[in-house]
Design a protein around this motif. Sequence first.
Motif, PDB file in Angstrom:
ATOM      1  N   PHE A 347       0.955  -1.331  -0.068  1.00 31.86           N
ATOM      2  CA  PHE A 347      -0.047  -0.110  -0.119  1.00 31.86           C
ATOM      3  C   PHE A 347       1.032   1.258   0.137  1.00 31.86           C
ATOM      4  CE2 PHE A 347      -2.362  -3.599   1.795  1.00 31.86           C
ATOM      5  CZ  PHE A 347      -3.530  -3.420   1.335  1.00 31.86           C
ATOM      6  N   VAL A 348       0.769   2.050  -1.132  1.00 30.59           N
ATOM      7  CA  VAL A 348       1.547   3.357  -1.139  1.00 30.59           C
ATOM      8  C   VAL A 348       0.627   4.522  -0.977  1.00 30.59           C
ATOM      9  CG1 VAL A 348       2.952   4.675  -2.426  1.00 30.59           C
ATOM     10  CG2 VAL A 348       3.139   2.136  -2.683  1.00 30.59           C
ATOM     11  N   VAL A 349       0.840   5.488   0.052  1.00 30.76           N
ATOM     12  CA  VAL A 349       0.270   6.601   0.256  1.00 30.76           C
ATOM     13  C   VAL A 349       1.050   7.880  -0.206  1.00 30.76           C
ATOM     14  CG1 VAL A 349      -0.564   8.186   2.238  1.00 30.76           C
ATOM     15  CG2 VAL A 349      -0.706   5.803   2.241  1.00 30.76           C
ATOM     16  N   ASP A 350       0.494   8.439  -1.124  1.00 33.46           N
ATOM     17  CA  ASP A 350       1.179   9.875  -1.875  1.00 33.46           C
ATOM     18  C   ASP A 350       0.362  10.691  -1.932  1.00 33.46           C
ATOM     19  OD1 ASP A 350       3.889  10.109  -3.442  1.00 33.46           O
ATOM     20  OD2 ASP A 350       2.366  11.054  -4.618  1.00 33.46           O
ATOM     21  N   TYR A 351       0.834  11.888  -1.852  1.00 36.26           N
ATOM     22  CA  TYR A 351       0.506  13.509  -1.971  1.00 36.26           C
ATOM     23  C   TYR A 351      -0.203  13.701  -3.619  1.00 36.26           C
ATOM     24  CZ  TYR A 351      -0.498  18.217  -0.671  1.00 36.26           C
ATOM     25  OH  TYR A 351      -0.926  19.362  -0.602  1.00 36.26           O
ATOM     26  N   ALA A 352       0.027  12.797  -4.483  1.00 41.37           N
ATOM     27  CA  ALA A 352      -0.079  13.137  -5.777  1.00 41.37           C
ATOM     28  C   ALA A 352      -1.627  13.787  -5.916  1.00 41.37           C
ATOM     29  CB  ALA A 352      -0.141  11.894  -6.619  1.00 41.37           C
ATOM     30  N   HIS A 353      -1.839  14.837  -6.393  1.00 45.22           N
ATOM     31  CA  HIS A 353      -3.283  15.631  -6.241  1.00 45.22           C
ATOM     32  C   HIS A 353      -3.263  16.430  -7.590  1.00 45.22           C
ATOM     33  CE1 HIS A 353      -0.683  18.511  -4.537  1.00 45.22           C
ATOM     34  NE2 HIS A 353      -1.244  19.421  -4.926  1.00 45.22           N
TER      35      HIS A 353
END
Length: 499
Positions: A347-353
């Motif tokens: 599971f990868v949490v990223d700020y990509a918005h």
Amino acid sequence: MMSVSFEMISAIDAAIEWRDQPFQGFCLDSRYIQKDQLFIALTSYSQPEKTRIFAETALAQGALGIISEQPLGLEREWVCADVRHRMGQWQKNYLQKTEPVNAARIIAVTGTNGKTTISRLVAELLTLQQQRCAVMGTTGNGILPHLNPSTHTTLDALQLQSALHQYVKEGARFASLEASSHGLEQGRLNGCDIEIAVYSNLSRDHLDYHGTLAAYAEAKSRLFAFKSLKVAVINQDDAYAELMKAVAAQNPAQPQILTYSLTQSADYSVKELQYSLSGARFILVGPKGEYLVESPLLGHFNVENLIAALIAAEQAGFALEELVKTVPQLIGAPGRMQVIRDQDRLFVVDYAHTPDALNQVLKTLRRHVQQQLWAVFGCGGDRDRGKRPLMTQAALNGANPVILTSDNPRTENPKQIFADMKTGIDFSHHQIYEIHDRREAIKYVVQHAQAGDIVVIAGKGHENYQEIQGVRHWFDDVTEVQSAINTQTHSVHSAYPAH
């Protein structure tokens, strides 16, 4: 703090007529004004009609006077149309007069994506060279490893100068800053003697503020016009690299311009690049030789970010050979490709918005996935509506299955946000779910992802809140993923295809 006369302040900028009386600095918030301070009455973007009220409050609470951007019709008022661009230098001079320090050497990073990671990596690299380095940006401000939450990517000019002054008093020799387009255009970094400037990339973002990509790019390019600049580090692979190089080349300070690339000839390039779930391994080719780099960071763009940080740290006076030895110890910024492992799932949490950031995250992880690559994302309310279907298309192009969920609705109706996310999108040949509650969306994907799958939960990254109708409720993607893993059941949550 010693008293300083207006006569001293008049030396800062002769455009304002000061009077000879006690002076205790500047203040931007009328709620915190102190006696004998000058209140800077910036015109509020959201509530311009309240500017005079704030100024009157400051005067009633003991302000010596008001500096405003436009006439407010008050006594003891000085009008300075470009006060936003002057107040950083005023604050710096005031602090230096009252308590002189040796200023920190400043490295600043701009770009749509990568600012947070690069600035954090620079600070980590310098810290590993036994240098105390402050870091200031989206994920917090302070001297590593002790950071306090930040309200903005780039603080207002008064707060920024005060923080830098304090960090130097605490022993910081360097400061690694994020330079946002808003901060550059509004002059928040004015007063900073930026020595090294780094440019990562530019893609669609903040058009609700800047209006056009050209205006957005121009705001970013202002970082390379600082008269203190000695080195400009620029990503040669980006479409706006030539603009950044041109601004740096026109700078009277004549900074050295250094480029880096993963695809073409540049001052710093890469060969023998290999990816794995444990990170990346490559040979960095620089002007002085070749260096084997073993990075714990996931992703193609994190190779770019790392190279930019290594160049900046080298230009700060440290041997590249010694810097690369410390790379395996790097951690990176929280919420930027942050990995939670669960048996054979990732599971990868990223700020990509932004569409480009989401595309890059998915493209990078596609190289590693054994089975399915999931994307869970939403779009913020009260922001650029045109970006929303582009975000959905980026998710569809890079992942399958895809879950549409909430980000920060803010004051906007979530139904409108989801409608915009689906406008003009062809959902055929994709497994799509629409789960409005972000916590439920995370629970769903944790329950359904199989061994060999990679799940990207994008958009919020380090944020520990979800803003709904102007209220921030505690919410942390990493915590939610870990909680869902710990309590995983076989119950099926409400999810329905998006059409």
